[in-house]
Design an enzyme around this catalytic site. Structure first.
Site, PDB file in Angstrom:
ATOM      1  N   ASP A  10       0.868  -1.164   0.000  1.00 19.78           N
ATOM      2  CA  ASP A  10       0.000   0.000   0.000  1.00 19.78           C
ATOM      3  C   ASP A  10       0.919   1.233   0.000  1.00 19.78           C
ATOM      4  O   ASP A  10       2.125   1.111   0.259  1.00 19.78           O
ATOM      5  CB  ASP A  10      -0.858  -0.042   1.279  1.00 19.78           C
ATOM      6  CG  ASP A  10      -1.575   1.257   1.536  1.00 19.78           C
ATOM      7  OD1 ASP A  10      -2.217   1.767   0.608  1.00 19.78           O
ATOM      8  OD2 ASP A  10      -1.488   1.770   2.675  1.00 19.78           O
ATOM      9  N   ASP A  12      -0.268   5.097   0.907  1.00 15.49           N
ATOM     10  CA  ASP A  12      -0.566   6.104   1.936  1.00 15.49           C
ATOM     11  C   ASP A  12      -0.636   5.464   3.319  1.00 15.49           C
ATOM     12  O   ASP A  12      -1.432   4.553   3.554  1.00 15.49           O
ATOM     13  CB  ASP A  12      -1.884   6.810   1.611  1.00 15.49           C
ATOM     14  CG  ASP A  12      -1.760   7.591   0.318  1.00 15.49           C
ATOM     15  OD1 ASP A  12      -0.846   8.422   0.233  1.00 15.49           O
ATOM     16  OD2 ASP A  12      -2.550   7.342  -0.611  1.00 15.49           O
TER      17      ASP A  12
END
Ligand code: XBP
Ligand code: MG
Length: 253
Positions: A10, A12
Site C-alpha cells: 500500500d 498512503d
C-alpha cells in the site's frame, strides 16, 4: 506450501505518512484556491479517512458536513476538477520533500530486490501521487522497481474492496498464496484479506485504533537495527526490526 515471490505495498500510511501533512494539506489548498472556506482539520480528517479515494471523500464531506452547500449541477465534474487541483498541490508538496518514507521502507525494498523478490503497489491514491512519492524519495528509477503500480481509478471499486489487489495479482500472474501485503489501515486490510493475501500491518496515528483482525502481525513501524519496532499483535518470530528474513518467517507461519 508455495514459495514467497512478491511483496505488495500500500502507499498512503504504509510507504509514507502522507495523510495528515500531505493529502489533507493539499485538499485544503485546493479548497482555498476555489474560494471555499472548507477546513479539513486533523480531527475531521480522521473521520473523512473512513472513505477511501479523494473524490469519494469530498462527496462524503459534503453530504455529512455541508448539507447546506448549493451543489453545482455537475457535482461529479466539480469534484473532479477540485481533485485535480488537490493532486497538483500534493505532488508539489512531495517535490519539496515534505514527506519522507517511513523508517525501514527503503531498506526493506532494497533487501527484497537483492533477494530477487518481485514488488508491486496496490493503492487507492492517484497514480501521479505514487510517482511523485517514489521519485522524490527514492529517485526516478525506483518506478521501475515495481512490476505493477495498481492505483486510483484503475478499478471500479476502491478499498475496502479487494479489486486493486486482485488487479495487481492478475497483472503479475501470481496467486495470493505466493505474495504478502503491507498495509496500515482497516480499509487496507479488508482489501488485502479480501484478495486472500497474508498481511503485515504497521500502524500510524490515524489507524492505531483500527481493527486489524486477520493480520499476520501488527507493528508500530518496521523499524531499523538501532530502532526496533513495538509488537502490538502477533508473533515477530524473534526479530525486532522488519527485514526479509522476518517477512519470510511471517509468510511461512
Ligand atoms: C489512500 C486513500 C487516498 C488518499 C488520497 O488509501 O484513500 O484516497 O487518501 O489520494 P490507501 P487521492 O492507503 O488504502 O491506498 O486524493 O489521490 O485519492
Ligand atoms: Mg494506506
Amino acid at each position: 506450501m508455495s514459495e514467497l515471490k512478491a511483496l505488495i505495498f500500500d502507499v498512503d500510511g504504509t510507504l509514507a505518512d502522507t495523510e495528515r501533512d500531505g493529502h489533507r494539506v493539499a485538499f485544503n489548498l485546493a479548497f482555498t484556491d476555489a474560494g471555499l472556506d472548507w477546513d479539513w482539520t486533523v480531527d475531521i480528517y480522521e473521520d473523512l479517512l473512513t472513505v477511501t479515494g479523494g473524490k469519494e471523500r469530498m462527496k462524503f464531506f459534503l453530504d455529512k458536513y455541508k448539507p447546506e452547500f448549493a451543489e453545482p449541477e455537475d457535482l461529479a465534474g466539480y469534484i473532479a476538477e477540485m481533485h485535480k487541483a488537490k493532486t497538483a498541490h500534493y505532488t508539489d508538496l512531495l517535490s519539496k520533500g515534505a514527506i519522507p518514507l517511513r523508517p525501514g521502507v527503503e531498506r526493506l525494498l532494497n533487501e527484497a530486490r537483492d533477494e530477487g523478490l518481485r514488488l508491486a503497489i496496490s493503492t487507492t491514491t492517484t497514480p501521479a501521487n505514487v510517482e511523485a512519492l517514489l521519485t522524490h524519495t527514492l529517485g526516478k528509477e525506483s518506478m521501475d522497481w515495481f512490476e505493477v503500480i495498481a492505483a486510483g481509478d484503475i478499478v471500479p471499486a476502491k478499498k475496502p474492496a479487494s479489486d486493486i489487489y486482485d488487479f495487481a495479482l492478475e497483472k503479475m500472474n501470481l496467486k495470493a498464496e505466493e505474495c504478502i501485503a503491507f498495509e496500515d489501515s482497516r480499509n487496507g486490510i479488508l482489501s488485502s484479506l479480501g484478495a486472500n493475501l497474508k498481511t503485515v500491518i504497521a500502524i500510524n496515528d490515524y489507524t492505531k485504533d483500527h481493527d486489524f483482525t486477520g493480520a499476520a502481525i501488527v507493528l508500530d513501524q518496521y523499524g531499523e537495527v538501532d530502532s526496533p519496532f513495538t509488537i502490538l499483535e502477533g508473533d515477530a518470530h524473534g526479530f525486532d526490526y522488519m527485514n526479509i528474513d522476518m517477512v519470510k518467517a511471517l509468510y511461512s507461519a
